[in-house]
Write an enzyme that holds these catalytic residues in place. Structure first.
Site, PDB file in Angstrom:
ATOM      1  N   SER A  23      15.642   3.407  -9.018  1.00 15.34           N
ATOM      2  CA  SER A  23      16.837   2.595  -9.766  1.00 15.34           C
ATOM      3  C   SER A  23      16.497   2.058 -10.940  1.00 15.34           C
ATOM      4  O   SER A  23      15.113   1.840 -11.328  1.00 15.34           O
ATOM      5  CB  SER A  23      17.301   1.348  -8.689  1.00 15.34           C
ATOM      6  OG  SER A  23      16.034   0.620  -8.525  1.00 15.34           O
TER       7      SER A  23
ATOM      8  N   PHE B  47      10.260  -2.677   8.816  1.00 18.34           N
ATOM      9  CA  PHE B  47      11.636  -2.463   9.259  1.00 18.34           C
ATOM     10  C   PHE B  47      11.956  -0.630   9.188  1.00 18.34           C
ATOM     11  O   PHE B  47      12.420  -0.199   9.681  1.00 18.34           O
ATOM     12  CB  PHE B  47      12.711  -3.137   8.651  1.00 18.34           C
ATOM     13  CG  PHE B  47      14.074  -2.738   8.852  1.00 18.34           C
ATOM     14  CD1 PHE B  47      14.641  -3.000  10.110  1.00 18.34           C
ATOM     15  CD2 PHE B  47      14.816  -2.360   7.754  1.00 18.34           C
ATOM     16  CE1 PHE B  47      15.898  -2.460  10.287  1.00 18.34           C
ATOM     17  CE2 PHE B  47      16.191  -1.717   8.131  1.00 18.34           C
ATOM     18  CZ  PHE B  47      16.496  -1.897   9.389  1.00 18.34           C
TER      19      PHE B  47
ATOM     20  N   SER C  51       3.539  -4.770   3.974  1.00 25.38           N
ATOM     21  CA  SER C  51       4.046  -6.323   4.305  1.00 25.38           C
ATOM     22  C   SER C  51       4.552  -6.667   5.786  1.00 25.38           C
ATOM     23  O   SER C  51       5.562  -7.101   5.815  1.00 25.38           O
ATOM     24  CB  SER C  51       4.830  -6.894   3.027  1.00 25.38           C
ATOM     25  OG  SER C  51       6.239  -5.999   3.262  1.00 25.38           O
TER      26      SER C  51
ATOM     27  N   GLY D  77       7.932  -4.551  -3.915  1.00 24.32           N
ATOM     28  CA  GLY D  77       7.777  -3.201  -3.408  1.00 24.32           C
ATOM     29  C   GLY D  77       7.336  -2.181  -4.248  1.00 24.32           C
ATOM     30  O   GLY D  77       6.652  -1.214  -4.047  1.00 24.32           O
ATOM     31  N   ASP D  78       8.410  -2.232  -5.041  1.00 24.04           N
ATOM     32  CA  ASP D  78       8.484  -1.025  -6.199  1.00 24.04           C
ATOM     33  C   ASP D  78       6.921  -1.283  -7.058  1.00 24.04           C
ATOM     34  O   ASP D  78       6.551  -0.123  -7.450  1.00 24.04           O
ATOM     35  CB  ASP D  78       9.608  -1.267  -7.334  1.00 24.04           C
ATOM     36  CG  ASP D  78      11.028  -1.461  -6.258  1.00 24.04           C
ATOM     37  OD1 ASP D  78      11.097  -0.526  -5.463  1.00 24.04           O
ATOM     38  OD2 ASP D  78      11.717  -2.214  -6.500  1.00 24.04           O
TER      39      ASP D  78
END
Length: 380
Positions: A14, A149, A185, A251-252
């Protein structure tokens, strides 16, 4: 440096005009470390979704394929590394998957880091129809960097015990043939805290996150003296402090740094006994690593990525504390809904301080704590 020796990353993720998530959080750090980066935007938004409102467009599969095909026709599709992140829908992700398959078939040595961006904190923020496509992508990846997740989503295993964690990691290695898994994480819940070996366990389980790396056993034929334990994945772990407040793009940033610092060991045979000396990095400023136990290439890369990411987060948090009071108001869904600028001002003050931290991105002034081998992760 000989420009022909500089590695080239193709980044497909993105883009936001304002702030640092997706490609905006990944490209500059990669460039600071000496990589040329070619950028394909899967979305073009004004800002990230944490602001509560944004505007922009999503690239269609046809638009993505047109970019890929034009690059190929012009002989510009020449990456040595591939990084893929957020793709909003199944059609677009299918286009990205087609590119990954083609690059993998043409470039067997391509290093591909797949960040399967699907959700967090128990919630999907993409359509569920991307899940099977991500599973199809897993065997193409060199490294994957899901959060806890996303591991649950990919493996259909709820992470609520050491046994379930073993099962999920085994599925990623054995069923999907992923060489390197990095879970960046994981909240340090009670079961996880109690399962950690003493070398990894912090004094308390409060305000800590756990990073785990797992490398599949070598594809080399084992010697007759090799033990069964040596043929299990090698797991490393490290706890890091959980800083207060909301951050986007972490995270990116972590995935980009993980890719940048990953260098295959000289031998194709990798085991937990290797003290990995990475291939020469494009960076002229590889951060000094503290003396520690033998490690693996992915644990080496994760240690550097964690150290620099934590440094940038501390810079961001310290900056946020200096802002005017109206930019430091606590989260309140009702008040934020009534006055959208309340939330927007808060988000604006917590954008990652990448430019201000560019020396740290290059490793200057950053102390790297080595990942620790998780002894007996797979049991006795």
């Amino acid at each position: 440096m000989d420009t022909e020796s500089v590695e080239r990353v193709l980044s497909v993720q993105s883009h936001v005009v304002y702030g640092y998530v997706g490609g905006k959080a990944a490209v500059f750090p990669l460039q600071c470390l000496g990589y040329d980066v070619d950028v394909v935007n899967t979305v073009h938004f004004s800002n990230h979704s944490g602001y509560g409102r944004s505007g922009g467009t999503k690239a269609t599969a046809a638009e993505l394929n047109a970019v890929f095909e034009s690059m190929e026709r012009n002989e510009l599709m020449v990456p040595t590394r591939l990084l893929t992140g957020y793709v909003p829908g199944a059609e677009g992700l299918s286009a990205v998957a087609g590119l990954a398959r083609k690059l993998r078939s043409e470039k067997p040595d391509l290093i591909y880091l797949l960040d399967p961006v699907m959700g967090d904190s128990g919630k999907l923020y993409v359509a569920a129809d991307v899940i099977p496509i991500y599973r199809e992508l897993l065997p193409l990846a060199t490294i994957i960097s899901p959060n806890w997740f996303e591991v649950e989503t990919l493996t259909n295993v709820r992470l609520d015990s050491l046994q379930s964690l073993r099962k999920a990691i085994s599925i990623l290695h054995d069923t999907y043939h992923v060489p390197h898994v990095v879970i960046s994480s994981m909240p340090l819940t009670r079961w996880l805290y109690e399962a950690l070996p003493p070398s990894v366990r912090p004094p308390t389980d409060e305000d800590q996150l756990l990073c785990i790396t797992s490398s599949a056993p070598s594809s080399c034929s084992p010697s007759s003296a090799a033990s069964a334990q040596a043929q299990l994945p090698t797991v490393h772990a490290l706890c890091v402090p959980l800083l207060p407040g909301y951050f986007s793009g972490v995270g990116d940033l972590f995935s980009a740094l993980l890719l940048a610092h990953f260098h295959r060991a000289p031998s194709t045979c990798i085991s937990s006994s290797i003290s990995a000396s990475p291939s020469p990095s494009p960076s002229a400023h590889e951060p000094p690593t503290s003396a520690g136990p033998p490690t693996s290439p992915i644990a080496h890369a994760a240690a550097h990525a964690l150290a620099v990411t934590q440094h940038i987060l501390r810079l961001t948090h310290e900056h946020a504390l200096t802002l005017p009071a109206e930019q430091r108001l606590p989260s309140d869904d009702e008040l934020d809904a009534a006055e959208p600028l309340r939330k927007i001002r808060r988000m604006r003050g917590r954008e990652l301080r990448l430019v201000q931290g560019q020396a740290a991105l290059r490793g200057v002034g950053v102390e790297v704590r080595p990942m620790q081998v998780w002894e007996d992760f797979w049991g006795a």
